[in-house]
Scaffold this motif. Sequence first.
Motif, PDB file in Angstrom:
ATOM      1  N   TYR A  82     -24.389  11.154  16.858  1.00  8.01           N
ATOM      2  CA  TYR A  82     -23.013  11.347  16.414  1.00  8.01           C
ATOM      3  C   TYR A  82     -22.049  10.695  17.388  1.00  8.01           C
ATOM      4  O   TYR A  82     -22.234  10.751  18.593  1.00  8.01           O
ATOM      5  CB  TYR A  82     -22.724  12.844  16.306  1.00  8.01           C
ATOM      6  CG  TYR A  82     -21.291  13.185  16.005  1.00  8.01           C
ATOM      7  CD1 TYR A  82     -20.757  12.994  14.741  1.00  8.01           C
ATOM      8  CD2 TYR A  82     -20.466  13.700  17.001  1.00  8.01           C
ATOM      9  CE1 TYR A  82     -19.439  13.323  14.469  1.00  8.01           C
ATOM     10  CE2 TYR A  82     -19.152  14.025  16.739  1.00  8.01           C
ATOM     11  CZ  TYR A  82     -18.644  13.832  15.466  1.00  8.01           C
ATOM     12  OH  TYR A  82     -17.338  14.143  15.204  1.00  8.01           O
ATOM     13  N   ASP A 151     -25.369  19.732  15.897  1.00  6.98           N
ATOM     14  CA  ASP A 151     -25.232  19.080  14.585  1.00  6.98           C
ATOM     15  C   ASP A 151     -24.441  19.977  13.641  1.00  6.98           C
ATOM     16  O   ASP A 151     -23.599  19.505  12.879  1.00  6.98           O
ATOM     17  CB  ASP A 151     -26.619  18.777  14.012  1.00  6.98           C
ATOM     18  CG  ASP A 151     -27.384  17.775  14.854  1.00  6.98           C
ATOM     19  OD1 ASP A 151     -27.233  16.562  14.620  1.00  6.98           O
ATOM     20  OD2 ASP A 151     -28.119  18.208  15.758  1.00  6.98           O
ATOM     21  N   TYR A 152     -24.722  21.278  13.712  1.00  6.22           N
ATOM     22  CA  TYR A 152     -23.934  22.237  12.932  1.00  6.22           C
ATOM     23  C   TYR A 152     -22.485  22.264  13.399  1.00  6.22           C
ATOM     24  O   TYR A 152     -21.550  22.214  12.587  1.00  6.22           O
ATOM     25  CB  TYR A 152     -24.555  23.629  13.041  1.00  6.22           C
ATOM     26  CG  TYR A 152     -23.606  24.749  12.719  1.00  6.22           C
ATOM     27  CD1 TYR A 152     -23.153  24.948  11.407  1.00  6.22           C
ATOM     28  CD2 TYR A 152     -23.132  25.605  13.716  1.00  6.22           C
ATOM     29  CE1 TYR A 152     -22.259  25.973  11.105  1.00  6.22           C
ATOM     30  CE2 TYR A 152     -22.245  26.626  13.425  1.00  6.22           C
ATOM     31  CZ  TYR A 152     -21.812  26.814  12.118  1.00  6.22           C
ATOM     32  OH  TYR A 152     -20.924  27.815  11.831  1.00  6.22           O
ATOM     33  N   GLN A 155     -20.724  19.486  12.188  1.00  4.39           N
ATOM     34  CA  GLN A 155     -20.777  19.437  10.733  1.00  4.39           C
ATOM     35  C   GLN A 155     -21.355  18.111  10.222  1.00  4.39           C
ATOM     36  O   GLN A 155     -20.878  17.504   9.261  1.00  4.39           O
ATOM     37  CB  GLN A 155     -19.401  19.705  10.122  1.00  4.39           C
ATOM     38  CG  GLN A 155     -18.954  21.162  10.213  1.00  4.39           C
ATOM     39  CD  GLN A 155     -19.772  22.091   9.328  1.00  4.39           C
ATOM     40  OE1 GLN A 155     -19.621  22.083   8.094  1.00  4.39           O
ATOM     41  NE2 GLN A 155     -20.656  22.883   9.937  1.00  4.39           N
ATOM     42  N   SER A 157     -23.896  16.129   8.102  1.00  7.72           N
ATOM     43  CA  SER A 157     -24.540  16.493   6.845  1.00  7.72           C
ATOM     44  C   SER A 157     -25.982  16.931   7.092  1.00  7.72           C
ATOM     45  O   SER A 157     -26.732  16.233   7.786  1.00  7.72           O
ATOM     46  CB  SER A 157     -24.536  15.293   5.896  1.00  7.72           C
ATOM     47  OG  SER A 157     -25.457  15.494   4.837  1.00  7.72           O
ATOM     48  N   ASP A 159     -28.437  16.693   5.190  1.00  8.40           N
ATOM     49  CA  ASP A 159     -29.333  15.641   4.698  1.00  8.40           C
ATOM     50  C   ASP A 159     -29.515  14.546   5.748  1.00  8.40           C
ATOM     51  O   ASP A 159     -30.627  14.063   5.973  1.00  8.40           O
ATOM     52  CB  ASP A 159     -28.785  15.030   3.409  1.00  8.40           C
ATOM     53  CG  ASP A 159     -28.850  15.984   2.226  1.00  8.40           C
ATOM     54  OD1 ASP A 159     -29.657  16.933   2.286  1.00  8.40           O
ATOM     55  OD2 ASP A 159     -28.092  15.796   1.267  1.00  8.40           O
ATOM     56  N   VAL A 160     -28.413  14.149   6.386  1.00  8.83           N
ATOM     57  CA  VAL A 160     -28.484  13.143   7.455  1.00  8.83           C
ATOM     58  C   VAL A 160     -29.277  13.709   8.633  1.00  8.83           C
ATOM     59  O   VAL A 160     -30.111  13.023   9.231  1.00  8.83           O
ATOM     60  CB  VAL A 160     -27.074  12.717   7.895  1.00  8.83           C
ATOM     61  CG1 VAL A 160     -27.121  11.806   9.120  1.00  8.83           C
ATOM     62  CG2 VAL A 160     -26.346  12.031   6.745  1.00  8.83           C
ATOM     63  N   ASP A 207     -18.157  22.839   5.960  1.00  4.42           N
ATOM     64  CA  ASP A 207     -18.856  22.797   4.673  1.00  4.42           C
ATOM     65  C   ASP A 207     -20.282  23.305   4.748  1.00  4.42           C
ATOM     66  O   ASP A 207     -20.867  23.655   3.722  1.00  4.42           O
ATOM     67  CB  ASP A 207     -18.875  21.360   4.142  1.00  4.42           C
ATOM     68  CG  ASP A 207     -17.488  20.840   3.802  1.00  4.42           C
ATOM     69  OD1 ASP A 207     -16.630  21.666   3.427  1.00  4.42           O
ATOM     70  OD2 ASP A 207     -17.264  19.621   3.917  1.00  4.42           O
ATOM     71  N   TYR A 208     -20.867  23.319   5.943  1.00  6.98           N
ATOM     72  CA  TYR A 208     -22.288  23.615   6.066  1.00  6.98           C
ATOM     73  C   TYR A 208     -22.528  24.814   6.975  1.00  6.98           C
ATOM     74  O   TYR A 208     -21.825  25.022   7.963  1.00  6.98           O
ATOM     75  CB  TYR A 208     -23.038  22.399   6.632  1.00  6.98           C
ATOM     76  CG  TYR A 208     -22.731  21.113   5.916  1.00  6.98           C
ATOM     77  CD1 TYR A 208     -23.074  20.924   4.578  1.00  6.98           C
ATOM     78  CD2 TYR A 208     -22.069  20.085   6.577  1.00  6.98           C
ATOM     79  CE1 TYR A 208     -22.778  19.739   3.918  1.00  6.98           C
ATOM     80  CE2 TYR A 208     -21.773  18.882   5.932  1.00  6.98           C
ATOM     81  CZ  TYR A 208     -22.123  18.720   4.603  1.00  6.98           C
ATOM     82  OH  TYR A 208     -21.826  17.551   3.960  1.00  6.98           O
ATOM     83  N   GLU A 212     -28.667  26.011   6.991  1.00  3.45           N
ATOM     84  CA  GLU A 212     -29.100  24.792   6.305  1.00  3.45           C
ATOM     85  C   GLU A 212     -29.848  23.858   7.254  1.00  3.45           C
ATOM     86  O   GLU A 212     -30.790  23.171   6.851  1.00  3.45           O
ATOM     87  CB  GLU A 212     -27.893  24.082   5.701  1.00  3.45           C
ATOM     88  CG  GLU A 212     -27.187  24.883   4.610  1.00  3.45           C
ATOM     89  CD  GLU A 212     -25.967  24.162   4.067  1.00  3.45           C
ATOM     90  OE1 GLU A 212     -26.138  23.146   3.357  1.00  3.45           O
ATOM     91  OE2 GLU A 212     -24.839  24.605   4.372  1.00  3.45           O
ATOM     92  N   TYR A 213     -29.443  23.823   8.504  1.00  2.00           N
ATOM     93  CA  TYR A 213     -30.114  22.985   9.502  1.00  2.00           C
ATOM     94  C   TYR A 213     -31.459  23.592   9.880  1.00  2.00           C
ATOM     95  O   TYR A 213     -32.439  22.863  10.101  1.00  2.00           O
ATOM     96  CB  TYR A 213     -29.230  22.826  10.735  1.00  2.00           C
ATOM     97  CG  TYR A 213     -27.884  22.218  10.411  1.00  2.00           C
ATOM     98  CD1 TYR A 213     -27.660  20.852  10.524  1.00  2.00           C
ATOM     99  CD2 TYR A 213     -26.825  23.014   9.966  1.00  2.00           C
ATOM    100  CE1 TYR A 213     -26.423  20.289  10.219  1.00  2.00           C
ATOM    101  CE2 TYR A 213     -25.592  22.468   9.650  1.00  2.00           C
ATOM    102  CZ  TYR A 213     -25.402  21.102   9.774  1.00  2.00           C
ATOM    103  OH  TYR A 213     -24.181  20.551   9.444  1.00  2.00           O
TER     104      TYR A 213
END
Length: 279
Positions: A82, A151-152, A155, A157, A159-160, A207-208, A212-213
């Motif tokens: 990132y 990563d969370y 934010q 994605s 999927d990425v 959004d996430y 999810e991660y």
Amino acid sequence: MGRKKSDWVLWLLGAACFMAVIFLWLISKMSWSGTGHEIVLMGDSVVGNQFYNGDPVDEVLSEKTGMEVFNGAFGGSSVVSYNDGLWETLGSESFSFEALVNAIVLRDFSAQNAAIERNATQTYFAERLENLEQTDFSKTDILVVCFGANDYANQISPDVFEEAFSNSIGRLQAAYPSLTIYISSPVFNYLTRDGEQIFCDSGEWGDYLLEEYVLAQERVAEEYGVCFIDNYHDSVINADTIYDYTITADGLHLNKEGRDVLTDTIAAVILSGGQQETD
């Protein structure tokens, strides 16, 4: 018009020099002998921080497993490389999991060394990177991968995140088939924005959700047949207990009790050969 004889001689000399350089490079790769470890930790500041009040994660894990542990984690790192304006200045994206895996597989840490030269604020980075450069993963028994919280927080994605994580685990397995890999998920946490504590399951951070991660990591573990350690669902650290296991005014970094919980879980899975007890 044909080349002059002298041109051909110069061309042949140049080609010979080029081949000699390639040959010497290959010899250096073949003859390189690094240091193996029983356990290597890779991750962010949750496992990488050396400045906690009390023993750091690697020392606690070593005590509980009876195995030698090398801490190859760097604070602020994520799985995905990132980069926003600040990160570009600091070069922190060079310490992402995918960037470090690339450096490990190619044995080329020039990007990481350049980042340290630009930013010396993390005092332990230089020494830790030097030791990581000398680590031979073909002689290492176990790698414990502990990423996901940043990563969370950023934010990225999911999927990425999953694609980058999958590619990185796949590259490590291909390069070091004898290496046993454990994927250790983030714990339940909260982040603070404008003085407000925002829990990772609330949906208010972005959004996430953190979950999810975690689920993406579980899928990657299944894809490559490696052990997944679920510190999110199968832990005593949750919304009701978070204040008991994290440092003051910080819902992410673990206090001594939190580090005990995390290392208890990781150590138990390693010593059992890959089995995690669930509540």
